[in-house]
Design an enzyme around this catalytic site. Structure first.
Site, PDB file in Angstrom:
ATOM      1  N   LYS A  55      -0.747   4.942   4.584  1.00  0.00           N
ATOM      2  CA  LYS A  55      -1.618   4.026   5.334  1.00  0.00           C
ATOM      3  C   LYS A  55      -1.154   3.747   6.853  1.00  0.00           C
ATOM      4  CE  LYS A  55      -3.929  -0.491   4.623  1.00  0.00           C
ATOM      5  NZ  LYS A  55      -5.095   0.001   4.740  1.00  0.00           N
ATOM      6  N   HIS A  73       0.845  -1.124   0.002  1.00  0.00           N
ATOM      7  CA  HIS A  73      -0.075  -0.149  -0.035  1.00  0.00           C
ATOM      8  C   HIS A  73       0.892   1.206   0.048  1.00  0.00           C
ATOM      9  CE1 HIS A  73      -3.161  -2.930   1.390  1.00  0.00           C
ATOM     10  NE2 HIS A  73      -3.845  -1.750   0.824  1.00  0.00           N
TER      11      HIS A  73
END
Length: 253
Positions: free
Chosen positions: A150, A146
């Site tokens: 995040k 990600h």
């Protein structure tokens, strides 16, 4: 379908507002909740759930879509129960206490809860469970990637994948990350998190034996797919009785 959007001014809130303009969803955003929202809006936006209870009475909307933060779960669910609103929870990183609150709320209202709002991820889960059952001796590792903003690691989706695989491999042990010295146990399901750049989301499930490897992978190219999935979930909840629903429920229908 009239929707109250929680997390109205956030990145995913903006994506949901774009999704509402797509004719296939027949969705109208009629209210927003966001303590950090700045600017103007033709749609009424309130800064707290207390204000929301006054501004958005029972019958005001058909559903709530939540793309805020998992820490808002208690206030969100209280508001939803008081107003009788079905709710789509599209946030991740919930604590055990927050997960319990979601379970309890589902006794009163329809709740759609998924660690990932992608139909493709739901299919990945299904295929991974088939592979785990068909290759009982295979070792399993999950890699998730990600963007560097995040907050939770491993991702809620990776944890969901591992827990779904445990339904096929009940003796498995989920291991998040690996370091130091020690032999990998045959029943381990390893999860590895990578954070860099602007990666929207990638989840890879690897099954390996002594003589073959199978890799199943899903890549999200645009965050709009999560907004589309949340809109589909909201439409799915229309007319549903109280209960806890997820992507598997949507696919089954």
């Amino acid at each position: 379908m009239k929707v109250i959007l929680c997390g109205f001014g956030g990145y995913m809130g903006k994506e949901v507002r774009k999704t509402a303009q797509k004719p296939e969803f027949q969705m109208e955003i009629v209210g927003g909740i966001d303590p950090a929202f700045e600017g103007t809006s033709e749609i009424p936006v309130v800064r707290s759930f207390e204000e929301a209870a006054l501004r958005f009475p029972r019958g005001y909307a058909d559903c709530i879509i939540d793309f805020s933060h998992h820490s808002a779960a208690s206030e969100l669910l209280t508001f939803a129960k008081q107003g009788g609103f079905p709710v789509v929870i599209a946030t991740t990183g919930h604590t055990e206490q927050e997960l319990d609150l979601i379970q309890q709320a589902a006794s009163f209202i329809p709740v759609f809860f998924s660690a990932n709002m992608s139909v493709g991820i739901a299919l990945l889960v299904k295929l991974a469970k088939i592979a785990a059952a068909a290759m009982p001796g295979a070792e399993i590792e999950i890699i998730e990637k990600h963007h560097d903003r995040k907050l939770d690691a491993p991702s809620g989706t990776a944890v969901m994948l591992a827990n779904e695989l445990k339904t096929v491999r009940p003796n498995s042990r989920i291991v998040a990350g690996r370091s130091g010295h020690g032999k990998r146990e045959r029943e381990d399901i390893g999860i590895h998190a990578i954070r860099m750049g602007n990666i929207v989301g990638e989840h890879e499930v690897i099954f390996g034996t002594d003589n073959q490897t199978i890799t199943l992978k899903h890549e999200a190219h645009d965050r709009a797919l999560f907004a589309d999935g949340a809109a589909a979930a909201a439409a799915f909840l229309t007319g549903k009785p109280a209960g806890l629903y997820d992507m598997h429920s949507l696919l089954a229908e």
